[in-house]
Design a protein around this motif. Structure first.
Motif, PDB file in Angstrom:
ATOM      1  N   VAL A 112       0.850  -1.189   0.000  1.00 31.52           N
ATOM      2  CA  VAL A 112       0.000   0.000   0.000  1.00 31.52           C
ATOM      3  C   VAL A 112       0.888   1.243   0.000  1.00 31.52           C
ATOM      4  O   VAL A 112       1.728   1.413   0.888  1.00 31.52           O
ATOM      5  CB  VAL A 112      -0.935   0.003   1.229  1.00 31.52           C
ATOM      6  CG1 VAL A 112      -1.656   1.340   1.354  1.00 31.52           C
ATOM      7  CG2 VAL A 112      -1.939  -1.135   1.131  1.00 31.52           C
ATOM      8  N   GLU A 113       0.695   2.090  -0.992  1.00 29.89           N
ATOM      9  CA  GLU A 113       1.472   3.319  -1.105  1.00 29.89           C
ATOM     10  C   GLU A 113       0.788   4.476  -0.381  1.00 29.89           C
ATOM     11  O   GLU A 113       1.435   5.293   0.278  1.00 29.89           O
ATOM     12  CB  GLU A 113       1.675   3.684  -2.579  1.00 29.89           C
ATOM     13  CG  GLU A 113       2.297   2.576  -3.421  1.00 29.89           C
ATOM     14  CD  GLU A 113       3.680   2.172  -2.939  1.00 29.89           C
ATOM     15  OE1 GLU A 113       4.388   3.043  -2.375  1.00 29.89           O
ATOM     16  OE2 GLU A 113       4.056   0.997  -3.112  1.00 29.89           O
ATOM     17  N   LYS A 114      -0.529   4.538  -0.513  1.00 27.13           N
ATOM     18  CA  LYS A 114      -1.312   5.570   0.173  1.00 27.13           C
ATOM     19  C   LYS A 114      -2.763   5.131   0.193  1.00 27.13           C
ATOM     20  O   LYS A 114      -3.170   4.207  -0.532  1.00 27.13           O
ATOM     21  CB  LYS A 114      -1.173   6.924  -0.528  1.00 27.13           C
ATOM     22  CG  LYS A 114      -1.754   6.956  -1.936  1.00 27.13           C
ATOM     23  CD  LYS A 114      -1.597   8.343  -2.558  1.00 27.13           C
ATOM     24  CE  LYS A 114      -2.221   8.376  -3.961  1.00 27.13           C
ATOM     25  NZ  LYS A 114      -2.105   9.707  -4.587  1.00 27.13           N
ATOM     26  N   LEU A 115      -3.556   5.778   1.039  1.00 21.47           N
ATOM     27  CA  LEU A 115      -4.978   5.500   1.115  1.00 21.47           C
ATOM     28  C   LEU A 115      -5.750   6.487   0.252  1.00 21.47           C
ATOM     29  O   LEU A 115      -5.406   7.675   0.181  1.00 21.47           O
ATOM     30  CB  LEU A 115      -5.465   5.576   2.559  1.00 21.47           C
ATOM     31  CG  LEU A 115      -4.853   4.577   3.537  1.00 21.47           C
ATOM     32  CD1 LEU A 115      -5.414   4.778   4.944  1.00 21.47           C
ATOM     33  CD2 LEU A 115      -5.078   3.136   3.083  1.00 21.47           C
ATOM     34  N   ILE A 132     -12.252   7.182   3.973  1.00 21.31           N
ATOM     35  CA  ILE A 132     -11.273   6.315   3.302  1.00 21.31           C
ATOM     36  C   ILE A 132     -12.023   5.398   2.351  1.00 21.31           C
ATOM     37  O   ILE A 132     -12.967   4.707   2.751  1.00 21.31           O
ATOM     38  CB  ILE A 132     -10.461   5.499   4.319  1.00 21.31           C
ATOM     39  CG1 ILE A 132      -9.744   6.427   5.304  1.00 21.31           C
ATOM     40  CG2 ILE A 132      -9.454   4.600   3.606  1.00 21.31           C
ATOM     41  CD1 ILE A 132      -8.776   7.389   4.671  1.00 21.31           C
ATOM     42  N   THR A 133     -11.594   5.381   1.084  1.00 19.27           N
ATOM     43  CA  THR A 133     -12.339   4.641   0.055  1.00 19.27           C
ATOM     44  C   THR A 133     -11.478   3.650  -0.724  1.00 19.27           C
ATOM     45  O   THR A 133     -11.851   3.246  -1.825  1.00 19.27           O
ATOM     46  CB  THR A 133     -12.972   5.630  -0.934  1.00 19.27           C
ATOM     47  OG1 THR A 133     -11.926   6.441  -1.517  1.00 19.27           O
ATOM     48  CG2 THR A 133     -13.992   6.515  -0.248  1.00 19.27           C
ATOM     49  N   GLY A 134     -10.343   3.267  -0.184  1.00 16.92           N
ATOM     50  CA  GLY A 134      -9.497   2.305  -0.876  1.00 16.92           C
ATOM     51  C   GLY A 134      -8.030   2.621  -0.684  1.00 16.92           C
ATOM     52  O   GLY A 134      -7.650   3.331   0.263  1.00 16.92           O
ATOM     53  N   ALA A 135      -7.206   2.124  -1.598  1.00 20.47           N
ATOM     54  CA  ALA A 135      -5.760   2.324  -1.466  1.00 20.47           C
ATOM     55  C   ALA A 135      -5.094   2.269  -2.833  1.00 20.47           C
ATOM     56  O   ALA A 135      -5.556   1.573  -3.746  1.00 20.47           O
ATOM     57  CB  ALA A 135      -5.160   1.257  -0.561  1.00 20.47           C
ATOM     58  N   THR A 136      -4.015   3.024  -2.943  1.00 18.18           N
ATOM     59  CA  THR A 136      -3.125   2.895  -4.092  1.00 18.18           C
ATOM     60  C   THR A 136      -2.071   1.853  -3.737  1.00 18.18           C
ATOM     61  O   THR A 136      -1.399   1.976  -2.707  1.00 18.18           O
ATOM     62  CB  THR A 136      -2.444   4.229  -4.418  1.00 18.18           C
ATOM     63  OG1 THR A 136      -3.447   5.192  -4.740  1.00 18.18           O
ATOM     64  CG2 THR A 136      -1.488   4.083  -5.595  1.00 18.18           C
ATOM     65  N   VAL A 137      -1.943   0.827  -4.559  1.00 16.82           N
ATOM     66  CA  VAL A 137      -1.038  -0.281  -4.256  1.00 16.82           C
ATOM     67  C   VAL A 137      -0.065  -0.502  -5.399  1.00 16.82           C
ATOM     68  O   VAL A 137      -0.322  -0.111  -6.541  1.00 16.82           O
ATOM     69  CB  VAL A 137      -1.828  -1.585  -3.978  1.00 16.82           C
ATOM     70  CG1 VAL A 137      -2.832  -1.383  -2.845  1.00 16.82           C
ATOM     71  CG2 VAL A 137      -2.536  -2.082  -5.233  1.00 16.82           C
ATOM     72  N   THR A 138       1.045  -1.151  -5.070  1.00 20.16           N
ATOM     73  CA  THR A 138       2.043  -1.528  -6.074  1.00 20.16           C
ATOM     74  C   THR A 138       2.261  -3.026  -6.042  1.00 20.16           C
ATOM     75  O   THR A 138       2.554  -3.602  -4.981  1.00 20.16           O
ATOM     76  CB  THR A 138       3.383  -0.816  -5.820  1.00 20.16           C
ATOM     77  OG1 THR A 138       3.202   0.592  -5.931  1.00 20.16           O
ATOM     78  CG2 THR A 138       4.436  -1.263  -6.826  1.00 20.16           C
TER      79      THR A 138
END
Length: 664
Positions: A286-289, A302-308
């Protein structure tokens, strides 16, 4: 008993296959599993199976019908779901708590996603004492302010602590569930508590009977009992007849708890969640929410996450109506992504373990020692070795903790105080440490407010965090965490079914009774008679895979025929082990890649086979062969193969004695 062919065919049911060859089988599965083989929409089902990897060949049953074994969605299919769909719940963290949350949410009918930055159970969940227990120490502290040292201390320290009693009671309740959930893997383990003072005999005996009584009808293990000095020394030959002060052994209390393989248990939970439709991805950080509005405003959510995806390097968004944080020692990092002003609640405590030769403990008996500083030392048989630990001291949060010199010395000193065969550092085959995420209650005013139980916390934006607790209570932690989630999400609450995990068994458990009707000895016989596996290999496979051991056997047979170029009936069944001294097979590496999302050499050596936890030098020697097998399966080029070998060698440096290098 069914023929071996029928047993292999029926393994599909134990694995939780999604479709079957005959109507009768399908209807029986529907009745006994509540239709769990059909747990996702037809669209998702087609998408998943059109991109499944490692699909096992259909098996011919006795009646001539064919049955196709279930394979999990490929990693590409999982990533496709994560990118393209909106989920009811996104769970960050793939350890015991995260896996438990995924299973609970998925079985309530919610659409679930799980992302784990490393591997499933790569953190604290892989570094436990491997016990399923209520905590005898907590029981003693229910009635004593501290561990008594003299007879008169029993009266000076007398008290009743309701909080400690509640911890023991609820933990023993969950112990029963956990033992039942994976009967192929869990086992009752008797543990001696040696007594060298006469007044310890009535104290420990009474404590053991209280322990049994609190468990009640859900005990699931034999009752505690007193063992005489002669029988104790016969049963545990390395036990001292006299302690360091010259006091003679008065006898032992034999107390029963459960034992498991923690990472294999974690994997069983997360794969079962996948069978119920959860999208799961390891090596995804998770990079950020993601959020609506701005932090501090009323509509901030909070509605999810940016992931790598750390395998492909691709970064994308995962959208969800609710996000749950289950990252153990790293919970505060994620909490502050949602609420930068959130106070830290995690108080990390390090615990170390040593792995010693098997001859230091009997195969079916461990011991528990109350240490000189009031802690508990376990000395237990596990996976053909002896596990000794643990320590407990406050520390900082790090990615790869390792045992310190002081911890190693402490464990050896405390063990030698009760063993008649001295242990030295030369006998240590592996040493490792984990971070226990103790929790400071958010309402506490100082660090003395450490929660004895788990905590469910909510910060700005509605981020729910589930932390604390222990392995034995993962299911209840998940239930409490999801209940709190539904409380703050009326729309999800209206959609969700009641929690059903308390009576649920996990993948490989022969849930429909089609393979062995709960008698896993039949699967062991099949492995020995049809596939010609040795007794120790057969027991190893069944205790780690359950009915799926038949799938591993199928892969082993395929590898052998490929290697020799002979038909299965013609080839000598010289199945290759990873290391001659241990029962792990090369076929398990292939199975881990095809069926269990292994993506690195460390995934295989540390969390699929456990060899890195058992013998760091043996694991180091296996790196080249594991790299070759994984390179063939995952299509690594030469550069990636060398990178993986280097990462594995670096990891193993944290699994040996402090300052001792390993050869790779």
């Amino acid at each position: 008993m069914r023929t071996p062919t029928a047993l292999v065919a029926a393994a599909a049911a134990g694995y939780g296959g999604w479709y079957y060859s005959t109507l009768a089988t399908k209807e029986r599965m529907r009745a006994q599993l509540g239709g769990t083989y059909r747990t996702v929409s037809p669209t998702t089902y087609r998408m998943v199976h059109s991109d499944a990897w490692g699909q096992m060949a259909p098996i011919e049953c006795e009646d001539g019908s064919m049955i196709e074994l279930w394979s999990p969605p490929s990693r590409a299919a999982q990533m496709k779901m994560l990118k393209n769909e909106e989920f009811d719940v996104l769970i960050i963290g793939g350890g015991a708590t995260g896996a438990g949350l995924a299973l609970d949410a998925a079985t309530r009918g919610l659409k679930v996603a799980v992302v784990e930055r490393d591997d499933f159970a790569s953190g604290t969940s892989s570094r436990s004492t491997k016990l399923i227990h209520g905590g005898i120490r907590y029981l003693l502290l229910t009635f004593q302010k501290k561990m008594p040292e003299t007879f008169f201390d029993l009266f000076r320290n007398l008290r009743f602590d309701a909080a400690n009693y509640h911890v023991v009671s609820s933990d023993l309740y969950e112990r029963a569930y956990m033992i039942d959930s994976a009967p192929f893997m869990t086992r009752p383990l008797p543990m001696m508590i040696p007594m060298y003072k006469w007044w310890e005999v009535p104290l420990m005996w009474t404590g053991g009977k209280f322990y049994d009584a609190i468990a009640g009808s859900r005990r699931r293990v034999p009752a505690s009992h007193f063992m005489s000095k002669a029988e104790a020394i016969y049963t545990f030959p390395t036990l001292r007849a006299k302690d360091a002060e010259g006091r003679s052994l008065k006898g032992c209390l034999v107390l029963y708890d459960g034992q498991m393989n923690d990472t294999r248990m974690n994997l069983s939970i997360i794969l079962t969640a996948s069978q119920y439709g959860a999208a799961i991805a390891n090596h995804t950080s998770v990079e950020k929410l993601l959020h609506t509005s701005e932090y501090g405003k009323d509509d901030y959510k909070i509605t999810g996450a940016t992931v790598t995806d750390k395998v492909s390097g691709e970064t994308f968004n995962v959208r969800a109506k609710q996000v749950i944080n289950a990252t153990g020692p790293f919970c505060d990092t994620v909490r502050k992504m949602a609420d930068p002003k959130a106070e830290n609640i995690i108080v990390p405590a390090q615990g170390a373990h040593l792995i010693l030769p098997d001859y230091l403990s009997p195969d079916h008996m461990g011991f528990v020692r109350m240490t000189s500083d009031g802690r508990v030392l376990y000395f237990l048989p596990w996976e053909g070795s002896t596990i000794a630990g643990t320590t407990d001291h406050m520390t900082d949060v790090v990615d790869l903790p390792s045992a310190t010199e002081n911890e190693v010395d402490f464990i050896l000193k405390e063990a030698n105080a009760i063993l008649n065969r001295p242990i030295t550092k030369e006998g240590v085959r592996a040493s490792w440490a984990g971070l226990r995420p103790l929790v400071k209650s958010p309402d506490a005013n100082d660090t003395k407010g450490i929660a004895r139980d788990h905590v469910v916390d909510i910060v700005s934006g509605g981020l729910v965090t589930v932390c604390g607790g222990k392995w034995t209570t993962y299911r209840r932690m998940a239930e409490d965490g999801l209940n709190k989630t539904l409380e703050i999400n009326p729309a999800l609450k209206a959609k969700a079914k009641p929690c059903s995990t308390l009576e649920m068994q996990l993948i490989g458990s022969d849930r429909a009774g089609l393979v062995c009707n709960g008698d896993f000895g039949k699967v062991i016989v099949t492995l020995r008679e049809k596939y010609d596996f040795s007794k120790d290999v057969s027991h190893h496979l069944v205790s780690n895979y359950g009915t799926r051991a038949l799938q591993v056997a199928q892969i082993a047979q395929t590898l052998e025929t490929t290697r020799t170029g002979l038909h299965p009936g013609e080839a000598a069944k010289n199945y290759r082990k990873l290391y001659s001294k241990y029962p792990m097979l090369e076929a398990e590496v292939v199975f881990a890649c095809q069926q269990e999302y292994a993506r690195t050499i460390v995934d295989v050596l540390a969390r699929r086979t456990r060899l890195a936890f058992l013998d760091v030098e043996a694991a180091s020697a296996c790196i080249p062969r594991v790299a070759k097998l994984m390179a063939d399966e995952l299509k690594w080029n030469a550069e990636e193969t060398e990178r993986q070998k280097k990462l594995a060698a670096e990891f193993l440096c944290t699994m040996g004695l402090p300052g001792k290098a390993t050869d790779a």
